[in-house]
Design a protein around this motif. Sequence first.
Motif, PDB file in Angstrom:
ATOM      1  N   PRO B  65      50.556  69.019 -36.276  1.00  0.00           N
ATOM      2  CA  PRO B  65      49.860  67.958 -35.548  1.00  0.00           C
ATOM      3  C   PRO B  65      49.516  66.805 -36.498  1.00  0.00           C
ATOM      4  O   PRO B  65      49.577  66.973 -37.710  1.00  0.00           O
ATOM      5  CB  PRO B  65      48.588  68.644 -35.055  1.00  0.00           C
ATOM      6  N   ILE B  66      49.117  65.701 -35.951  1.00  0.00           N
ATOM      7  CA  ILE B  66      49.060  64.462 -36.722  1.00  0.00           C
ATOM      8  C   ILE B  66      48.050  64.473 -37.858  1.00  0.00           C
ATOM      9  O   ILE B  66      48.277  63.875 -38.905  1.00  0.00           O
ATOM     10  CB  ILE B  66      48.816  63.250 -35.779  1.00  0.00           C
ATOM     11  N   GLY B  67      46.926  65.195 -37.674  1.00  0.00           N
ATOM     12  CA  GLY B  67      45.845  65.148 -38.656  1.00  0.00           C
ATOM     13  C   GLY B  67      46.300  65.427 -40.075  1.00  0.00           C
ATOM     14  O   GLY B  67      46.018  64.673 -41.004  1.00  0.00           O
ATOM     15  N   ALA B  69      48.981  65.035 -41.561  1.00  0.00           N
ATOM     16  CA  ALA B  69      49.726  63.932 -42.173  1.00  0.00           C
ATOM     17  C   ALA B  69      48.824  62.722 -42.381  1.00  0.00           C
ATOM     18  O   ALA B  69      48.912  62.021 -43.394  1.00  0.00           O
ATOM     19  CB  ALA B  69      50.924  63.556 -41.308  1.00  0.00           C
ATOM     20  N   SER B  70      47.935  62.469 -41.435  1.00  0.00           N
ATOM     21  CA  SER B  70      47.047  61.305 -41.531  1.00  0.00           C
ATOM     22  C   SER B  70      46.191  61.340 -42.784  1.00  0.00           C
ATOM     23  O   SER B  70      46.019  60.332 -43.452  1.00  0.00           O
ATOM     24  CB  SER B  70      46.088  61.266 -40.333  1.00  0.00           C
ATOM     25  N   PHE B  90      55.163  61.131 -43.163  1.00  0.00           N
ATOM     26  CA  PHE B  90      56.047  61.517 -42.062  1.00  0.00           C
ATOM     27  C   PHE B  90      55.525  62.785 -41.393  1.00  0.00           C
ATOM     28  O   PHE B  90      55.163  63.743 -42.072  1.00  0.00           O
ATOM     29  CB  PHE B  90      57.462  61.773 -42.582  1.00  0.00           C
ATOM     30  N   SER B  91      55.502  62.765 -40.080  1.00  0.00           N
ATOM     31  CA  SER B  91      54.986  63.924 -39.356  1.00  0.00           C
ATOM     32  C   SER B  91      55.788  64.158 -38.089  1.00  0.00           C
ATOM     33  O   SER B  91      56.306  63.221 -37.485  1.00  0.00           O
ATOM     34  CB  SER B  91      53.516  63.676 -38.990  1.00  0.00           C
ATOM     35  N   THR B  92      55.872  65.436 -37.680  1.00  0.00           N
ATOM     36  CA  THR B  92      56.504  65.711 -36.380  1.00  0.00           C
ATOM     37  C   THR B  92      55.483  65.517 -35.254  1.00  0.00           C
ATOM     38  O   THR B  92      55.842  65.597 -34.087  1.00  0.00           O
ATOM     39  CB  THR B  92      57.060  67.151 -36.315  1.00  0.00           C
ATOM     40  N   ASP B  93      54.215  65.281 -35.621  1.00  0.00           N
ATOM     41  CA  ASP B  93      53.166  65.006 -34.632  1.00  0.00           C
ATOM     42  C   ASP B  93      53.264  65.974 -33.451  1.00  0.00           C
ATOM     43  O   ASP B  93      53.476  65.570 -32.306  1.00  0.00           O
ATOM     44  CB  ASP B  93      53.290  63.550 -34.156  1.00  0.00           C
ATOM     45  N   MET B  94      53.098  67.239 -33.719  1.00  0.00           N
ATOM     46  CA  MET B  94      53.240  68.263 -32.671  1.00  0.00           C
ATOM     47  C   MET B  94      52.187  68.087 -31.588  1.00  0.00           C
ATOM     48  O   MET B  94      51.023  67.863 -31.857  1.00  0.00           O
ATOM     49  CB  MET B  94      53.119  69.660 -33.274  1.00  0.00           C
ATOM     50  N   LYS B  95      52.647  68.178 -30.369  1.00  0.00           N
ATOM     51  CA  LYS B  95      51.768  68.062 -29.210  1.00  0.00           C
ATOM     52  C   LYS B  95      51.678  69.413 -28.514  1.00  0.00           C
ATOM     53  O   LYS B  95      52.373  70.358 -28.884  1.00  0.00           O
ATOM     54  CB  LYS B  95      52.320  67.004 -28.243  1.00  0.00           C
ATOM     55  N   GLU B  96      50.881  69.425 -27.470  1.00  0.00           N
ATOM     56  CA  GLU B  96      50.647  70.684 -26.760  1.00  0.00           C
ATOM     57  C   GLU B  96      51.968  71.328 -26.324  1.00  0.00           C
ATOM     58  O   GLU B  96      52.167  72.535 -26.454  1.00  0.00           O
ATOM     59  CB  GLU B  96      49.756  70.418 -25.545  1.00  0.00           C
ATOM     60  N   VAL B  99      53.546  73.178 -29.011  1.00  0.00           N
ATOM     61  CA  VAL B  99      52.810  74.384 -29.340  1.00  0.00           C
ATOM     62  C   VAL B  99      53.185  75.496 -28.360  1.00  0.00           C
ATOM     63  O   VAL B  99      53.377  76.651 -28.723  1.00  0.00           O
ATOM     64  CB  VAL B  99      51.283  74.127 -29.308  1.00  0.00           C
ATOM     65  N   CYS B 129      49.172  75.092 -40.336  1.00  0.00           N
ATOM     66  CA  CYS B 129      48.608  76.287 -39.679  1.00  0.00           C
ATOM     67  C   CYS B 129      49.382  76.679 -38.434  1.00  0.00           C
ATOM     68  O   CYS B 129      49.824  77.808 -38.257  1.00  0.00           O
ATOM     69  CB  CYS B 129      47.173  76.027 -39.232  1.00  0.00           C
ATOM     70  N   ILE B 130      49.527  75.697 -37.569  1.00  0.00           N
ATOM     71  CA  ILE B 130      50.008  75.971 -36.240  1.00  0.00           C
ATOM     72  C   ILE B 130      51.441  76.504 -36.237  1.00  0.00           C
ATOM     73  O   ILE B 130      51.820  77.347 -35.428  1.00  0.00           O
ATOM     74  CB  ILE B 130      49.862  74.681 -35.432  1.00  0.00           C
TER      75      ILE B 130
END
Lengths: 432, 461
Positions: B65-67, B69-70, B90-96, B99, B129-130
Amino acid sequence: MSKNYATVNPCTMCMPLGSVMAFRGIENTMPFFHGSQGCSTYMRLHLAHHFREPIDIASSALSENGAVYGGGANLKQGLRNVIKGYDPRIIGIATTCIAETIGEDIPQLIKEFRQEYPGHSDIILIPVSTPSFKHSHEEGYNETLRAVVQTLAKKDQPSDRFNLIVAAIVSPEDVRYLKQMLDDCAWSNILLPDTSETFDAPVVDEPPKIPVGGTRIEDIKDTANSKETVTIGSCSTIIGAGEYLDCKFNIPNIVLPLPIGLEYSDIFVSKIEMITGTALSRKYELERGRLLDAMIDSHKYVAHVKTAIFGNTDIVIGVTKLLTELGMQPEVIATGSDNQVFEKAARKLAPDAVVLCNTDFSGIHSEIKKKEIELMIGPFTGRQISKAEHIPLVRLGFPNHDRMGASRQLILGYEGAMRLTDTITNTILENK
Amino acid sequence: MLENKIVTLDERRKHIQRKEGEILLPVICNSDSLAGAVSQRACVYSGARVVLNPITDALHLVHGPIGCASYTWDIRGSMTSGATLYKNSFSTDMKEINVVFGGEKKLANALRELVMKYHPPAVFVYSTCIVGIIGDDLRAVCNASSKELNIPVIPVLSEGFRGNKRMGYKAACHAIFELIGTRVHTPQKPAINLLGEYNVAGDLWNIKPYFEEMGIDIIVSMTGDSCVEDIRKAHTAHLNLVQCSGSMTYLAKMLEEKYGIPYLKASFFGTNDMSKALMTTAKFFNDPLMVQKAEEIIKRETARTAPLIEYYRSRVSGRRAAIYMGGAAKAVSLVKAFRELGMDVVIIGTQTGKKDDYEEIGCLVNNGTVIIDDANPLELRELLTRQKANLLVSGVKERFLSYKLGIPFCDFNHDRTITFEGFDGMVNFAHEIDTTINSPVWKLHVMRTGGLINVEELCNS
C-alpha cells in the motif's frame, strides 16, 4: 485519465497517519497502532519532520507470531504498557494493513481487555479502522474524528454552543486563528480537533509526556447537545463527525469549504453569525478590508499567472478559490486522493484547468510541463519538479520537511488569505 | 544498580545497564520490541530499504500500500555522482481489490510499465507486511519479469512484521548478493569494496581520494553512490572493508565464503579511526610503498586538521555526550571521536546492537555510562536528564525530544547534510558539536525571570 499500474512519487499518505493527526487534537490522548513496529516509527518520523515536535505513537509491535495467531495478546500488553508509561485518559487505537488483513476484531479485543483488566476501566479506548489500502490519510483523519464523537458524545441538556468540526488537516496556526476569532467574537463553540498546542508546543521546564492541549473530553461529550454543527472542509467522501451527530442526535450539520480566500471566509463568518446571532467583531471587519486592499494591490502582478496547485483536497480547493479571486490562472489542480467531490468542486472553480485525482507526482509533472506552468503551490513533495522545471514552489500544507514554520503557516480566514496573497505575489515578483 | 532506579517497564529493565567497575551485566538485545513501549525502531522493510535505496541507478519498487513508499521517498541523505533514479519512490499502491484477489498481476504489470519507461539496469522489489499475509509469490513474479524484461528483477523479502530492522539488513544483503558476480572484471591494481558506506552528505567523497592516493581502486561502495554495474563486479575485490557492521557483515561473510574475499572492520569517522583504516588496508596488501604512502597521508592530513580540531576541542571538552544510534558500529566510532574532543560519553544505546556489540561498547566506555538497547522516548528523556547530558547524537525522531528538554543535538543519521567522515569530516563534526553546544539559545531562560528587569543592564550587556 487512465491510472497506471505503478505509482511514481506518491501525492498521498496512508490512513493511520490521518488518525494520528486527529487523535493528537484531543486532550490527553495517546495514539496507538495495531500493527508492526515500522508503521508507528515511519509516521512518527514523517510527522516529526513536518511539525518539528517529538511525536510519540505506540505500537502493538506485531511480529510473525502475532500475524499468524492473531495480535490480541500484543494489543492488550501494548495498552497496559502505554497506560503505565504515559498515563493517558484516551488511547486511540488505529488499525494498520496487517491488522485489517488478518481480520483483527478490535471491538472484541477491547471487550476482552475490559474484562481482563477492570482496573483500567477509567481509560477510554477509541478504535478506528484505518487500512492503508482502502483510502488516504485524509479519510483516516475524518474516520477518526467520527470514531471520537461516536465513542464520546452523550445526550444531555441542550447547550447554547455550536460544534466546529475541522474536517481537513490544517496547521496549528490555523486552529489558533479560528479559536482567536471565535473567542474575540464571543461565539460559544466546541472546536474539534484542537491541535493548536499539541502539534506546536512551547518549551517549558518539564515537558509533559503527552502534550498539553487538545479538545477537552468533556466538551466532546457535549457535542451531542450543541444547537448546530459547522463542518469546515467539504471534500470528505466518508461519513464524518458532523454527519454522525446529525443522524444520531439530530444536530443540523452544515458543511462549508475551508475558509480560504475572501469569499469562502465570508461564507464561514456569515454562517456563524447566523447561528450565534452575534456579529463579527470590528477587528475582523478591518482585517477583511485590509485583505481586499492587499488583493487589489497585488492583482496586476499575479494576473493570469499559470499555476499548479496540489496536495490535500480541501486546501487545494480553497487555494484555487483564492487564485480565481486574484485573477490568476489555475491550470493544474491535483490531489493524490481518489475523490469525486474534489473533482467536481475543482472543475466548477476552474473549468479550463486540468483536474487530477488519485494521481502521483509523475502525473502532475507531465501536466505541469504541458501547461507551461509558472508557479507551483503545494507541499514540499513538489520540490523535485520545481527544481527540474525551474518553477518556483510556494510550500503550502502537509508535508513540509525542508523549510521552517510549517506549524505556524496560516492560510485560513482573512489574515491567512492576506499572508498567502503576499507570499504568492512576492514569489512571482522575485522570479520575474 | 541502575535497573532499580530508572522508571520503566519491567520487561525493559534488562535492556538497560550502567557500567560499574569491571563487571558489566549483559544487556538484553536483538529481541522483538515490546508492545506499547514506543520503540524507536522501524521494521524489516525499513532495514532493507535503508541499505538498498542508495543504489543510484536501480529502480526501487515497493510492493504494498502507498504508505510504505510515501514515508521512504528520498529520505536518506545519500548523495550521487551520477544517476538519480533512486530519488524517486515507486509503489504498486495496493488497494483493497489487490488484497482480496492478490497483487501479483498488478506487480507484473507495474514492473513492465516502469522498466519500459525508466530502463533501469536492475529492479529491487520490496515486499511489505501485506504481501506476506496474502501470500503473493514475489520470487515467481520477479523471475518471470526478469526473463521477460531481460534485466535482474530481485525480490527483497522484507515483510515488516517478520522481525526487526536487522532482518531487513539481511534481506538487503541477500538481494545485493544476487547481483554480485554477474560481470567479468579483472582489477588492474589492488582493489577493495567498502561495505556499509552510504555516502550520506557525500562522506564517500571525503575518503575515496586517500585510497586512490595509496594506489587502491575502490570497485564499489555499498551502497552509497553505487551503481548496479559496479556491484556486479564486487566479487573481484581483494578485500572488503566493512564500516556499518550491523548492516553489512552478513554480506561480507557471504562474499568471503563464496569468493574467498577477506574482510576487515573499519571506520572512516574520527581522526584515529580514519588513520587506522588507511593503515590497516595498506598493511593488508603487504606493500611497503603503500604503507609509506598511508603514513604520509596520515601525517599530512593530521597536521592539517589537528589545529582546527584543537580549537573546537577547547570549546567543548569536558561536556557530556549521549549517543543513541541505529547501529552499533557508528556508536562505537562516536565514543572514540568524543574522546578526541575531550568529551565524556554518559549514555550510549543502539536500536539493533547484538551481544558482542554491547560487549565491545561495555569495554570502551567509562564507569558510570549507561548502556541501553532499543530505547524509547520516556527512557531517553529520563536518562538524558539524570545523566546530565549536554548533547545528544541521534536521528530525527530524537532531535525534537532533545530540543524540548533543552539539550543540544547533533544529527548523525540520514538527515545529515554535512560530511562527518574522513579527516575533514572530523573537523565538520567538531564544528557542529561546538555550534550546537555553545549556541546562545540554550542560555535563554525557559521561564521569564520574575521581578523587575534591570533594563539598563540588559541593554548594555
